[in-house]
Design an enzyme around this catalytic site. Structure first.
Site, PDB file in Angstrom:
ATOM      1  N   GLY A 167       0.767  -1.314   0.207  1.00  0.00           N
ATOM      2  CA  GLY A 167      -0.047   0.069  -0.011  1.00  0.00           C
ATOM      3  C   GLY A 167       0.772   1.305  -0.048  1.00  0.00           C
ATOM      4  N   HIS A 173     -16.412   5.235  10.971  1.00  0.00           N
ATOM      5  CA  HIS A 173     -16.537   6.192   9.951  1.00  0.00           C
ATOM      6  C   HIS A 173     -17.814   6.462   9.895  1.00  0.00           C
ATOM      7  CE1 HIS A 173     -16.257   8.554   6.365  1.00  0.00           C
ATOM      8  NE2 HIS A 173     -14.947   8.597   6.220  1.00  0.00           N
ATOM      9  N   ARG A 207     -14.971  12.473  13.183  1.00  0.00           N
ATOM     10  CA  ARG A 207     -15.502  11.193  12.828  1.00  0.00           C
ATOM     11  C   ARG A 207     -16.181  10.463  14.263  1.00  0.00           C
ATOM     12  NH1 ARG A 207     -11.445   8.458   8.315  1.00  0.00           N
ATOM     13  NH2 ARG A 207     -11.841   9.898   6.739  1.00  0.00           N
ATOM     14  N   ALA A 253       2.305   2.880   2.393  1.00  0.00           N
ATOM     15  CA  ALA A 253       3.528   3.016   3.388  1.00  0.00           C
ATOM     16  C   ALA A 253       4.643   1.937   2.516  1.00  0.00           C
ATOM     17  CB  ALA A 253       3.100   2.616   4.773  1.00  0.00           C
TER      18      ALA A 253
END
Length: 656
Positions: free
Chosen positions: A56, A280, A345, A58
């Site tokens: 990904g 979320h 959130r 990172a």
């Protein structure tokens, strides 16, 4: 000794501390650490091997940067291409303190917003570095060709995200994660072409190899042929993402799992703050038992969309367009006038749940309640015009219509909170090194930057900051002591690691029980969501621990794993991951139970203010909970890292 300790759920060990951050002013700390870190000359880099698990943001950026520097990198992913990593799913944007809008932003303000947004449960030193490095990420990505949105005059555009009052979020329509990952992927592929990076797609890490106390490699399974492979190196980097799929239903890709991190944890890497899960607020509601995942609608929609529910329960079944303005409750704007729809959130999620619990939710009933609130763009379309809204959010609107069959340009969207991100992860110091020397952890797989709640658009920022700028500057301090003594595959520790993987696979295939892997995963997810989700209580968490222990016992007695080991076998892949989720789930509940306070995304029913907000107890819990594996039959060991706030005042959050 506390009650939970007496009951034998865990034991308390020695405190843990980060010894790598220089003892200097926070503004100069990162520059000082980069100077203090030992160097590796270019000729010696060619003698050093680094394994990176995950591709990904990172993992891909770390692999590209370390490859460019001249190290020998082995990169592993379970997808068929690095481009399929879950970072591609991020929609809304990436934060950076560029202050392009001239609205008062700065690295210090981003630092402050991040610590406050995390409810004062993150480490100051790591967070300030993240804010400082953020400005470099945008330049790096623009140079790679990432097509950020631009204003009429050609400058990069910004928008706002939850928990802040400035515009610092750079975006590429609703495809920011995809565009950033393509940039990192191109950089990685360049190094693959140059021969500095060797790519291993369709490989899953199943064990960490530790020799003489140091991380020296991994055991991986070729997911196509089933072959078990041993890979050795001088250092190992885990960039394998988060563990939100412990809840079964989440916004994560179905393949996302905790196995790489959990295998390292069982080998001695501390797991920090596992109970910190982000819910979320802007997801498409659950539509039935048939679902295997949930769909995220970008938080960027809260810039122009207004969130509301009917004031009267009797109106919940009506067409929302028939409900007059005076009968609508724009509850976030009412309760939090300073931030309105852009509260963090955790707060937006909890208030949506509260509205639904009051019986004012909308959409079809799920159980006894309607689990949805409206996200309405009527005002934005009236103010800006449909074409302008389509230009900013069109692909998100199209996705919503394809999934729900409803046109959000004409009818308000329905949204409800869902599991999205995990703030917990493997414990790391300032250098991103875990409690196992030579094991480094980057991105969502570590715990370091977000405290008890992550601000929107900060996940992409952390992933690229760790991979492009932090890890390459800190891992060299460790690698400068190498090359380490060469290892052979017949070394006893290497043989033992490989044998443990083979034995585990054989055991899973031999049980031949009556229940599918998915049935266990769904049941675990229900337990986690019900008792360790948006709201938790002591009674519920104790019940969850008992339920999970019983479920795990049944799993190892009654699971049915189809197929064979020496071939493509997705049933086997799932079984290994669910086995690890069952152990992680128990630790999450123990962590949540021991932390008798509410903070960020961790809301304890017993700890709230008179008006229902999270109530922290800084005198008791201002620490990182770093858990050590206690063995298959032992209790986990709690190591506390005290959080000291020298540059930001510790106080109760307010977004009103």
């Amino acid at each position: 000794m506390t009650e939970t300790l007496i009951e034998g759920l865990y034991t308390e060990g020695e405190p843990v501390a980060d010894a790598k951050a220089p003892k200097t002013d926070i503004v100069t700390m990162w520059q000082q650490r980069k100077f203090d870190a030992k160097l590796v000359n270019p000729a010696n880099r060619r003698k050093l091997d680094v394994i990176i698990v995950g591709t990904g943001l990172a993992g891909a950026s770390a692999g590209a940067t370390l490859g460019e520097a001249g190290y020998n990198v082995k990169s592993f992913c379970y997808q068929d291409s690095p481009r399929r990593a879950h970072s591609i799913a991020a929609q809304g944007g990436i934060n950076a303190a560029k202050n392009y809008k001239g609205d008062g932003d700065s690295a210090y303000r981003l630092f402050y917003d991040t610590v406050k947004g995390g409810d004062y449960r993150s480490r100051e030193t790591n967070v300030y570095r993240l804010a400082e490095v953020s400005v470099d990420i945008i330049d790096q990505c623009v140079a790679q060709g990432v097509p950020f949105a631009r204003e009429y005059g050609g400058l990069l555009d910004n928008r706002s995200f939850g928990g802040v009052q400035v515009s610092r979020t750079f975006y590429a329509r609703g495809q920011t994660g995809q565009q950033l990952l393509i940039g990192a992927y191109q950089a990685l592929e360049r190094q693959i072409g140059a021969g500095t990076v060797q790519m291993f797609p369709r490989h899953e890490m199943l064990e960490l190899i530790v020799v003489d106390g140091k991380a020296r490699g991994i055991v991986a399974r070729d997911m196509v042929s089933g072959e078990i492979e041993t890979h050795l190196a001088d250092a190992v980097v885990l960039a394998s993402g988060g563990y939100g799929n412990v809840f079964f239903l989440s916004t994560n890709a179905m393949g996302c799992n905790v196995t790489a991190s959990w295998r390292a944890h069982r080998k001695g890497a501390y797991f920090a703050n596992p109970c910190y899960t982000q819910i979320h607020p802007t997801c498409i509601p659950v539509s039935g038992d048939h679902q295997s995942k949930l769909t995220l609608m970008s938080e960027s929609l809260r810039n122009d969309g207004r969130i509301w529910v009917p004031k009267n329960r009797d109106d919940c079944e009506k067409d929302p367009r028939e409900i007059p303005e005076e009968d609508r409750d724009y509850y976030l704007e009412r309760i939090y006038p300073s931030f309105g729809n852009l509260v963090p959130r955790d707060i937006a999620s909890r208030q949506a749940k509260n509205m639904c619990d009051e019986g004012r939710g909308v959409g079809p009933k799920v159980g006894d309640f309607r689990r949805g609130v409206y996200l309405d763009f009527a005002d934005a379309i009236s103010r800006l015009g449909e074409d302008a809204v389509r230009a900013k959010y069109g692909n998100l609107f199209d996705m919503y219509e394809r999934i729900t069959g409803e046109n959000p340009y004409q009818v308000p969207m329905r949204i409800y909170p869902a599991v999205h991100y995990t703030m917990g992860g493997l414990w790391v110091d300032y250098d991103l090194e875990s409690s196992i020397p030579g094991l480094f952890v980057a991105g969502e797989a570590n715990f370091s930057d977000h405290g008890a709640n992550r601000l929107g658009a900060s996940a992409l920022m952390q992933g690229l900051a760790d991979g492009y700028f932090v890890l390459p500057n800190t891992i060299r301090d460790y690698l400068a002591n190498g090359p380490y003594e060469p290892l052979a595959e017949d070394h006893p520790d290497v043989v033992a690691a490989r044998a443990s993987v083979e034995e585990r696979i054989e055991k899973l295939l031999s049980i031949n029980g009556e229940r599918s892997v998915d049935s266990f995963h769904k049941e675990l997810g229900h337990i986690m969501w019900e008792y360790c989700g948006m709201e938790r209580s002591e009674e519920g968490l104790r019940k969850a621990i008992d339920l999970i222990r019983s479920l795990r016992e049944e799993f190892w007695r009654n699971v049915r794993v189809l197929g064979a080991a020496d071939t493509l076998n997705q049933s086997l892949e799932k079984a290994g991951r669910v086995a690890d989720f069952l152990e992680l789930g128990e630790l999450m509940c123990i962590d949540a139970l021991h932390r008798r306070e509410s903070c960020g995304g961790h809301f304890r029913a017993e700890s709230q203010t008179e008006d229902g907000e999270a109530l922290r107890h800084d005198d008791e819990f201002a620490y990182v909970a770093a858990w050590e594996w206690g063995g298959d039959s032992g209790n986990p060991v709690l190591h506390k890292e005290n959080l000291e706030y020298e540059f930001i005042e510790l106080k109760q959050r307010s977004y009103k």
